[in-house]
Scaffold this motif. Structure first.
Motif, mmCIF file in Angstrom:
data_model
loop_
_atom_site.group_PDB
_atom_site.id
_atom_site.type_symbol
_atom_site.label_atom_id
_atom_site.label_comp_id
_atom_site.label_asym_id
_atom_site.label_seq_id
_atom_site.Cartn_x
_atom_site.Cartn_y
_atom_site.Cartn_z
ATOM 1 N N VAL A 81 0.863 -1.170 0.000
ATOM 2 C CA VAL A 81 0.000 0.000 0.000
ATOM 3 C C VAL A 81 0.902 1.223 0.000
ATOM 4 O O VAL A 81 1.932 1.234 0.674
ATOM 5 N N CYS A 82 0.526 2.253 -0.740
ATOM 6 C CA CYS A 82 1.248 3.520 -0.701
ATOM 7 C C CYS A 82 0.251 4.648 -0.526
ATOM 8 O O CYS A 82 -0.876 4.575 -1.016
ATOM 9 N N ALA A 83 0.675 5.678 0.188
ATOM 10 C CA ALA A 83 -0.156 6.861 0.399
ATOM 11 C C ALA A 83 0.663 8.099 0.073
ATOM 12 O O ALA A 83 1.839 8.191 0.452
ATOM 13 N N ARG A 84 0.041 9.030 -0.638
ATOM 14 C CA ARG A 84 0.676 10.321 -0.928
ATOM 15 C C ARG A 84 0.084 11.326 0.034
ATOM 16 O O ARG A 84 -1.132 11.467 0.138
ATOM 17 N N VAL A 85 0.951 12.034 0.753
ATOM 18 C CA VAL A 85 0.492 13.007 1.735
ATOM 19 C C VAL A 85 0.630 14.417 1.170
ATOM 20 O O VAL A 85 1.247 14.625 0.119
ATOM 21 N N VAL A 86 0.042 15.391 1.855
ATOM 22 C CA VAL A 86 0.142 16.794 1.456
ATOM 23 C C VAL A 86 1.613 17.133 1.247
ATOM 24 O O VAL A 86 2.463 16.799 2.067
ATOM 25 N N GLY A 87 1.944 17.732 0.126
ATOM 26 C CA GLY A 87 3.319 18.079 -0.197
ATOM 27 C C GLY A 87 3.978 17.103 -1.146
ATOM 28 O O GLY A 87 5.056 17.349 -1.646
ATOM 29 N N GLY A 88 3.344 15.936 -1.397
ATOM 30 C CA GLY A 88 3.853 14.995 -2.388
ATOM 31 C C GLY A 88 4.714 13.868 -1.871
ATOM 32 O O GLY A 88 5.130 13.018 -2.652
ATOM 33 N N ASP A 89 5.021 13.821 -0.565
ATOM 34 C CA ASP A 89 5.792 12.694 -0.052
ATOM 35 C C ASP A 89 4.954 11.423 -0.143
ATOM 36 O O ASP A 89 3.731 11.458 0.017
ATOM 37 N N VAL A 90 5.623 10.297 -0.379
ATOM 38 C CA VAL A 90 4.945 9.011 -0.511
ATOM 39 C C VAL A 90 5.452 8.076 0.583
ATOM 40 O O VAL A 90 6.653 7.965 0.815
ATOM 41 N N TYR A 91 4.512 7.419 1.268
ATOM 42 C CA TYR A 91 4.822 6.418 2.292
ATOM 43 C C TYR A 91 4.225 5.100 1.831
ATOM 44 O O TYR A 91 3.078 5.053 1.397
ATOM 45 N N CYS A 92 5.008 4.016 1.938
ATOM 46 C CA CYS A 92 4.536 2.696 1.525
ATOM 47 C C CYS A 92 4.768 1.695 2.646
ATOM 48 O O CYS A 92 5.668 1.853 3.462
ATOM 49 N N TRP A 93 3.934 0.646 2.654
ATOM 50 C CA TRP A 93 4.100 -0.442 3.612
ATOM 51 C C TRP A 93 3.492 -1.707 3.040
ATOM 52 O O TRP A 93 2.772 -1.668 2.065
ATOM 53 N N GLY A 94 3.824 -2.822 3.639
ATOM 54 C CA GLY A 94 3.322 -4.119 3.194
ATOM 55 C C GLY A 94 4.427 -5.145 3.159
ATOM 56 O O GLY A 94 5.537 -4.894 3.630
ATOM 57 N N SER A 95 4.157 -6.282 2.573
ATOM 58 C CA SER A 95 5.170 -7.333 2.530
ATOM 59 C C SER A 95 5.995 -7.269 1.250
ATOM 60 O O SER A 95 6.901 -8.063 1.063
ATOM 61 N N GLY A 96 5.710 -6.325 0.386
ATOM 62 C CA GLY A 96 6.495 -6.139 -0.833
ATOM 63 C C GLY A 96 7.417 -4.948 -0.692
ATOM 64 O O GLY A 96 7.471 -4.303 0.350
ATOM 65 N N PRO A 97 8.194 -4.614 -1.732
ATOM 66 C CA PRO A 97 9.099 -3.475 -1.678
ATOM 67 C C PRO A 97 8.348 -2.176 -1.383
ATOM 68 O O PRO A 97 7.308 -1.913 -1.967
ATOM 69 N N VAL A 98 8.886 -1.388 -0.466
ATOM 70 C CA VAL A 98 8.225 -0.144 -0.081
ATOM 71 C C VAL A 98 8.880 1.084 -0.712
ATOM 72 O O VAL A 98 8.446 2.200 -0.475
ATOM 73 N N GLY A 99 9.918 0.901 -1.524
ATOM 74 C CA GLY A 99 10.495 1.998 -2.273
ATOM 75 C C GLY A 99 11.787 2.554 -1.727
ATOM 76 O O GLY A 99 12.432 3.365 -2.362
ATOM 77 N N ASP A 100 12.189 2.118 -0.521
ATOM 78 C CA ASP A 100 13.443 2.615 0.043
ATOM 79 C C ASP A 100 14.532 1.550 0.029
ATOM 80 O O ASP A 100 15.579 1.711 0.615
ATOM 81 N N GLY A 101 14.266 0.430 -0.627
ATOM 82 C CA GLY A 101 15.233 -0.652 -0.691
ATOM 83 C C GLY A 101 14.929 -1.784 0.264
ATOM 84 O O GLY A 101 15.688 -2.731 0.384
ATOM 85 N N SER A 102 13.802 -1.703 0.981
ATOM 86 C CA SER A 102 13.465 -2.739 1.956
ATOM 87 C C SER A 102 12.009 -3.151 1.819
ATOM 88 O O SER A 102 11.256 -2.573 1.048
ATOM 89 N N ASP A 103 11.623 -4.154 2.598
ATOM 90 C CA ASP A 103 10.226 -4.524 2.770
ATOM 91 C C ASP A 103 9.841 -4.009 4.152
ATOM 92 O O ASP A 103 10.614 -4.153 5.082
ATOM 93 N N GLY A 104 8.646 -3.414 4.295
ATOM 94 C CA GLY A 104 8.331 -2.820 5.581
ATOM 95 C C GLY A 104 6.921 -3.050 6.058
ATOM 96 O O GLY A 104 5.982 -3.020 5.276
#
Length: 143
Positions: free
Chosen positions: A32-55
């Motif tokens: 799952v990914c969420a875009r917050v005010v200002g354009g930052d993206v946060y991801c979580w789940g059992s797959g890649p979250v975009g920072d090089g890890s699974d989170g």
């Protein structure tokens, strides 16, 4: 996971640990990914979250990669459009889906090359499509 460090199968719904206001979100496949005010993206789940890890908890996608997100889509892979109209892709990619020629687990966002400025992206089960600012549609993957 549910974005708060717990495992799935929660009832009633559980609040994810995002402290800023969410403007857009996409869920599918392993994440799952969420875009917050200002354009930052946060991801979580059992797959890649975009920072090089699974989170299991929301993890910020490095802003040095994308110049803020304006739109997200997910269906196995995560796709995003940044402020500059570039399309990005990460997650478990089928051949051609994120611009590569083989199935790949992309731990960090990859720029999708060869596209004119993009307005919107849509992720499918094994393919992705992009709507350009000129109204053309480009698709790749196992369509």
């Amino acid at each position: 996971t549910l974005g708060n460090g717990t495992t799935p199968h929660s009832a009633p719904p559980t609040k994810a640990l995002i402290v800023e206001s969410v403007e857009d979100m996409a869920a599918g496949g392993d994440g799952v990914c969420a875009r917050v005010v200002g354009g930052d993206v946060y991801c979580w789940g059992s797959g890649p979250v975009g920072d090089g890890s699974d989170g299991s908890e929301p993890t910020a996608v490095p802003t040095r990669v994308m110049t803020g997100a304006v739109q997200l889509s997910s269906k196995g892979v995560i796709t995003a459009v940044d402020w500059d109209g570039r399309a990005w892709c990460w997650g478990t990619s089928y051949p051609g889906q994120c611009g590569g020629t083989s199935a790949t687990k992309l731990l960090k966002p990859r720029l999708v090359e060869g596209l004119p400025p993009v307005a919107q992206v849509a992720a499918g089960c094994r393919h992705n499509c992009a709507l350009t600012v000129d109204g053309d549609v480009y698709c790749s993957g196992d369509c």
